[in-house]
Each structure stands twice: as C-alpha cells, then as structure tokens.
Design a protein around this motif. Sequence first.
Motif, PDB file in Angstrom:
ATOM      1  N   GLU A  51      22.826  42.627  30.774  1.00  0.00           N
ATOM      2  CA  GLU A  51      22.674  43.550  31.474  1.00  0.00           C
ATOM      3  C   GLU A  51      23.036  43.921  32.972  1.00  0.00           C
ATOM      4  OE1 GLU A  51      23.562  48.304  31.921  1.00  0.00           O
ATOM      5  OE2 GLU A  51      22.930  46.861  29.992  1.00  0.00           O
ATOM      6  N   ARG A  52      22.335  43.036  33.533  1.00  0.00           N
ATOM      7  CA  ARG A  52      23.149  42.352  34.891  1.00  0.00           C
ATOM      8  C   ARG A  52      24.392  41.963  35.190  1.00  0.00           C
ATOM      9  NH1 ARG A  52      22.234  38.096  38.271  1.00  0.00           N
ATOM     10  NH2 ARG A  52      21.052  36.930  36.154  1.00  0.00           N
ATOM     11  N   LEU A  53      23.934  41.324  34.512  1.00  0.00           N
ATOM     12  CA  LEU A  53      25.690  40.400  34.706  1.00  0.00           C
ATOM     13  C   LEU A  53      26.625  41.616  34.216  1.00  0.00           C
ATOM     14  CD1 LEU A  53      24.618  36.850  32.814  1.00  0.00           C
ATOM     15  CD2 LEU A  53      24.849  37.197  35.655  1.00  0.00           C
ATOM     16  N   GLY A  54      26.944  42.288  32.939  1.00  0.00           N
ATOM     17  CA  GLY A  54      27.564  42.811  32.370  1.00  0.00           C
ATOM     18  C   GLY A  54      27.513  44.281  33.848  1.00  0.00           C
ATOM     19  N   GLN A  55      27.127  44.704  33.960  1.00  0.00           N
ATOM     20  CA  GLN A  55      27.509  45.611  35.688  1.00  0.00           C
ATOM     21  C   GLN A  55      27.441  45.144  36.609  1.00  0.00           C
ATOM     22  OE1 GLN A  55      27.233  49.233  34.928  1.00  0.00           O
ATOM     23  NE2 GLN A  55      25.963  48.290  32.933  1.00  0.00           N
ATOM     24  N   ALA A  56      27.899  44.093  36.959  1.00  0.00           N
ATOM     25  CA  ALA A  56      28.380  43.077  37.841  1.00  0.00           C
ATOM     26  C   ALA A  56      30.002  42.639  37.847  1.00  0.00           C
ATOM     27  CB  ALA A  56      27.774  41.805  38.406  1.00  0.00           C
ATOM     28  N   GLY A  57      29.459  42.200  36.214  1.00  0.00           N
ATOM     29  CA  GLY A  57      30.975  42.030  35.522  1.00  0.00           C
ATOM     30  C   GLY A  57      31.736  43.049  36.061  1.00  0.00           C
ATOM     31  N   ARG A  58      31.588  43.984  35.685  1.00  0.00           N
ATOM     32  CA  ARG A  58      32.350  45.431  35.440  1.00  0.00           C
ATOM     33  C   ARG A  58      32.925  45.889  36.847  1.00  0.00           C
ATOM     34  NH1 ARG A  58      30.448  51.239  32.967  1.00  0.00           N
ATOM     35  NH2 ARG A  58      31.945  52.800  34.227  1.00  0.00           N
ATOM     36  N   ALA A  59      31.877  45.732  37.998  1.00  0.00           N
ATOM     37  CA  ALA A  59      32.084  46.338  39.254  1.00  0.00           C
ATOM     38  C   ALA A  59      33.501  45.101  40.142  1.00  0.00           C
ATOM     39  CB  ALA A  59      30.914  46.028  39.896  1.00  0.00           C
ATOM     40  N   ARG A  60      33.587  43.900  39.378  1.00  0.00           N
ATOM     41  CA  ARG A  60      34.100  42.915  39.370  1.00  0.00           C
ATOM     42  C   ARG A  60      35.376  42.984  39.097  1.00  0.00           C
ATOM     43  NH1 ARG A  60      35.801  38.512  42.594  1.00  0.00           N
ATOM     44  NH2 ARG A  60      36.518  36.525  40.885  1.00  0.00           N
ATOM     45  N   ALA A  61      35.847  42.671  37.290  1.00  0.00           N
ATOM     46  CA  ALA A  61      37.430  43.594  37.058  1.00  0.00           C
ATOM     47  C   ALA A  61      37.634  44.450  37.999  1.00  0.00           C
ATOM     48  CB  ALA A  61      36.979  43.786  35.667  1.00  0.00           C
ATOM     49  N   GLU A  62      36.780  45.756  38.349  1.00  0.00           N
ATOM     50  CA  GLU A  62      37.519  46.947  38.497  1.00  0.00           C
ATOM     51  C   GLU A  62      38.037  46.935  39.806  1.00  0.00           C
ATOM     52  OE1 GLU A  62      33.909  49.819  38.647  1.00  0.00           O
ATOM     53  OE2 GLU A  62      35.047  50.381  36.899  1.00  0.00           O
ATOM     54  N   THR A  63      37.360  45.718  40.749  1.00  0.00           N
ATOM     55  CA  THR A  63      37.777  45.215  42.215  1.00  0.00           C
ATOM     56  C   THR A  63      39.397  44.663  42.504  1.00  0.00           C
ATOM     57  OG1 THR A  63      35.587  45.927  42.816  1.00  0.00           O
ATOM     58  CG2 THR A  63      37.727  44.178  44.748  1.00  0.00           C
ATOM     59  N   MET A  64      39.193  44.040  41.728  1.00  0.00           N
ATOM     60  CA  MET A  64      40.601  43.134  41.241  1.00  0.00           C
ATOM     61  C   MET A  64      40.907  43.428  40.447  1.00  0.00           C
ATOM     62  SD  MET A  64      38.531  39.198  39.037  1.00  0.00           S
ATOM     63  CE  MET A  64      40.742  38.978  39.690  1.00  0.00           C
ATOM     64  N   ALA A  65      41.076  44.701  40.237  1.00  0.00           N
ATOM     65  CA  ALA A  65      42.550  46.015  39.424  1.00  0.00           C
ATOM     66  C   ALA A  65      43.243  46.299  40.399  1.00  0.00           C
ATOM     67  CB  ALA A  65      41.989  46.301  37.941  1.00  0.00           C
ATOM     68  N   ALA A  66      41.880  46.800  41.072  1.00  0.00           N
ATOM     69  CA  ALA A  66      42.041  47.989  42.581  1.00  0.00           C
ATOM     70  C   ALA A  66      43.172  46.975  43.448  1.00  0.00           C
ATOM     71  CB  ALA A  66      40.976  48.414  43.345  1.00  0.00           C
ATOM     72  N   ALA A  67      43.316  45.632  43.542  1.00  0.00           N
ATOM     73  CA  ALA A  67      43.724  44.661  44.644  1.00  0.00           C
ATOM     74  C   ALA A  67      44.772  43.754  43.955  1.00  0.00           C
ATOM     75  CB  ALA A  67      42.634  43.846  45.088  1.00  0.00           C
ATOM     76  N   ASP A  68      45.042  45.067  42.408  1.00  0.00           N
ATOM     77  CA  ASP A  68      46.390  43.998  42.194  1.00  0.00           C
ATOM     78  C   ASP A  68      47.689  44.399  42.532  1.00  0.00           C
ATOM     79  OD1 ASP A  68      47.691  42.810  40.099  1.00  0.00           O
ATOM     80  OD2 ASP A  68      48.452  44.239  39.156  1.00  0.00           O
ATOM     81  N   ASP A  69      48.793  43.222  43.173  1.00  0.00           N
ATOM     82  CA  ASP A  69      50.201  43.699  43.439  1.00  0.00           C
ATOM     83  C   ASP A  69      51.546  42.294  43.240  1.00  0.00           C
ATOM     84  OD1 ASP A  69      49.485  40.849  44.731  1.00  0.00           O
ATOM     85  OD2 ASP A  69      49.911  41.101  46.484  1.00  0.00           O
ATOM     86  N   SER A  70      50.588  42.486  40.970  1.00  0.00           N
ATOM     87  CA  SER A  70      51.012  41.137  40.593  1.00  0.00           C
ATOM     88  C   SER A  70      53.057  42.022  40.547  1.00  0.00           C
ATOM     89  CB  SER A  70      51.513  41.261  39.327  1.00  0.00           C
ATOM     90  OG  SER A  70      50.683  42.713  38.434  1.00  0.00           O
ATOM     91  N   ALA A  71      53.046  43.276  40.433  1.00  0.00           N
ATOM     92  CA  ALA A  71      54.461  44.210  40.199  1.00  0.00           C
ATOM     93  C   ALA A  71      55.667  43.714  41.517  1.00  0.00           C
ATOM     94  CB  ALA A  71      54.588  45.310  40.146  1.00  0.00           C
ATOM     95  N   ASP A  72      54.325  43.794  43.293  1.00  0.00           N
ATOM     96  CA  ASP A  72      55.082  43.805  44.351  1.00  0.00           C
ATOM     97  C   ASP A  72      55.761  42.178  44.342  1.00  0.00           C
ATOM     98  OD1 ASP A  72      55.121  46.431  44.576  1.00  0.00           O
ATOM     99  OD2 ASP A  72      52.846  45.892  45.806  1.00  0.00           O
ATOM    100  N   ARG A  73      54.700  41.584  44.218  1.00  0.00           N
ATOM    101  CA  ARG A  73      55.485  40.116  43.750  1.00  0.00           C
ATOM    102  C   ARG A  73      56.047  39.523  43.591  1.00  0.00           C
ATOM    103  NH1 ARG A  73      50.489  35.994  44.824  1.00  0.00           N
ATOM    104  NH2 ARG A  73      48.858  37.050  45.808  1.00  0.00           N
TER     105      ARG A  73
END
Length: 366
Positions: A332-354
């Motif tokens: 549960e602890r790892l899963g909740q932290a993983g979800r937060a990391r995935a959402e942070t990475m998605a919000a910062a995604d600029d692949s189409a711009d690149r």
Amino acid sequence: MRLLFAIKRLERASGGSERVLAHLTSAMVRRGHAVTVLTWDAPDARPFYPFDPAVRLINRGVGDSARPTRPAEMLARILDLRRAVLGENPDAAIGFGHSMFVPLALALVGGGVPVIASEHGARAHYRDRPIDYALFRLAARLVRRVTVTTEAVGAEYTSDVRRRMVVMPNPIMIAPPAPPTRSGRLILNVGRLEPQKDQALLIRAFARVAPRFPDWRLCILGEGRLRPDLETRVAETGLGDRIALAGVTDDIVAAYAAADIFALSSSYESFGLAILEGMAQSLPALAFADCPGANEVIVADETGLLVAPGDDRVAAFAAGLERLMADAILRERLGQAGRARAETMAAADDSADRWERLLCAAVGLA
C-alpha cells in the motif's frame, strides 16, 4: 509539415513503440501537421491501438510483417520504400525501430527527404546481434538524428553514434485511476514474450515462492515468439492453475486495477512505460536494479523495489516477490507513492513539444 512515420507492424502489435506512435501521431495532427503512417502489414490490416482519424495509414504488404526480415525481403522493402516515400513527398520521414529505420535510411539516400531514426531499444538489444548493430551504425551515418529514450541509453553507444543522437523521452501515457478490484493475491507482468522481458525467470521465481503463498497467482499479459517455450516452463512447474499466459487485452487499465504487484523481470528496457502505467493505478513495482529504464522510473523502496541481481537472478527476484507478497502495508505504501510519482511525471511531460522542435529543425523551420 507533411510527416511520414514508418513502423514495421501495427496489426496485433500491442507493444510500447506502437502505442507511442499512436499517441505521437495524434499529437502531431492536433498541431496541424499532415501525418501518414506506413507499415509492412497486409493492405486490409488494422492497427491494435486506435489512431486519430486524421492520420492516414498505408499498409504496403511487402513480406510478412510478423516474421523476422529475410535478406531478400530487406532488399524488396528498401526498393518499395524509396518508391512509396518519394511518391508521398513528405517534409520528413521518421523510422520507428531498427527494423524500419535501417531500410528507410538506405532507401532514401540521395532522395532529399530528411530521415529521423527513432530507436526504442537499448544497446543491450544488439549484444548478440553484430550484423544488426553494424546496420544500425551505418544507418546512424545516413540520418539527420537518432532518437533514444533516455540519457542513460544514449551513453551506452559509441561516440560516432552519439554525435547524431538526441534524447527524446517517451510520452507519459497513463490512464485515470480505476476503482481497484484487487483480491490481495495477484502478480501482473505486461510485456512482449521476447528474450529481453525474461518472463521465464519470473515463472521460475514465482515457482520458488508459490508453496509459501498458496493463494497467489501470476498473470503474464503479452504475446510473442517465446509463447511455446513459456508454456512448457509453466507446465514444468506444475502450477498451470496459478500461472496464466493471458495474451493481450484492450482493457489494460482493468488488468492493473485487478493486480496487487507489478513484476518486471526484464534484463533491460528503453523506458518503463508499463511500470508507469501500473504505478498510476497504485501498484507497487518490482524490477532488477541493473535494468535500464526500470531503474530510472522506480525510486527504490519509495515507489517500488529494485533488487540487486547478485549471482542468482532467480533467487534475487524471488526474494523481492516474497517481500511484497508477505507485506500488504508495504504494498500500500509503495503503491500510493508510485501513483503520486506517475502523476507528477505525466504533468511534466513535454514529449510532443520536443518532437515538434526536432522535426522543425530537421526540415529547416527552426
């Protein structure tokens, strides 16, 4: 811009590269570019992943797209590519994967169309393929740029190749969290049934811990040429009722929502898209610490476990499985932290711009 993307196969192809292509081409047409995708699939074939209706699909049907390319097929494809691409007259041509960007680079020598080679593997892919690597290095000299998914992957290549390389991270494609349907007893693996994914090791590792966890099951999603071998390995374990080679699914979110652990046994990855998808659904992830791609996505002991392979990779992976299977609070602890990391990475995604900046530069619009 008029952009032509080329990839060997899309029919029944559920891998990460094909999904990235569907996502990227959709992003490009939304930005006003005219996009065509060329494959070696049969003329009436349909892609596994949905493409934007504005993307024009051309299936050339030269050879069997599902098989490794034979020398005679390679020559026929080079000749066909030159006719097809020059007939389309794109501003730039982008080859997705070694099996397409090598013939594309050779086909367009002197054709006046800038070529981008998009490499979605890691240097380890060529370890036992010297001819493929020689062709890769030749193609790298003929194209404008070679894209790789991470700095670490790019650093593995020789300096002559690195001079043409640019890091182009894969887009972060995660679905909104689905209501979990977990039983507390399911391990999930998602990936092509190919040597680099090493599901054989995962089956052996699960077999080691299965007697101590009689309620747990293992589900492997994917298809590939190793299916017969993996079926044999499952039968040898005597755990056919607990290990499923479940093929592909068009509802991957439901598969993640039903699982309790995401186990990636790969020896290398170019980028851990499947891991991120699982993390977005609050799944704790397990992978090897020396697996490129995985070790750039998983934060050890924070969003998942990275196990040191040691002298016995099976035993090391089995120990990681056992640690997660035995501890629901840790999952549960790892899963909740993983979800937060995935959402942070998605919000910062600029692949189409690149990608758009790279393509503009290739055609002289930057």
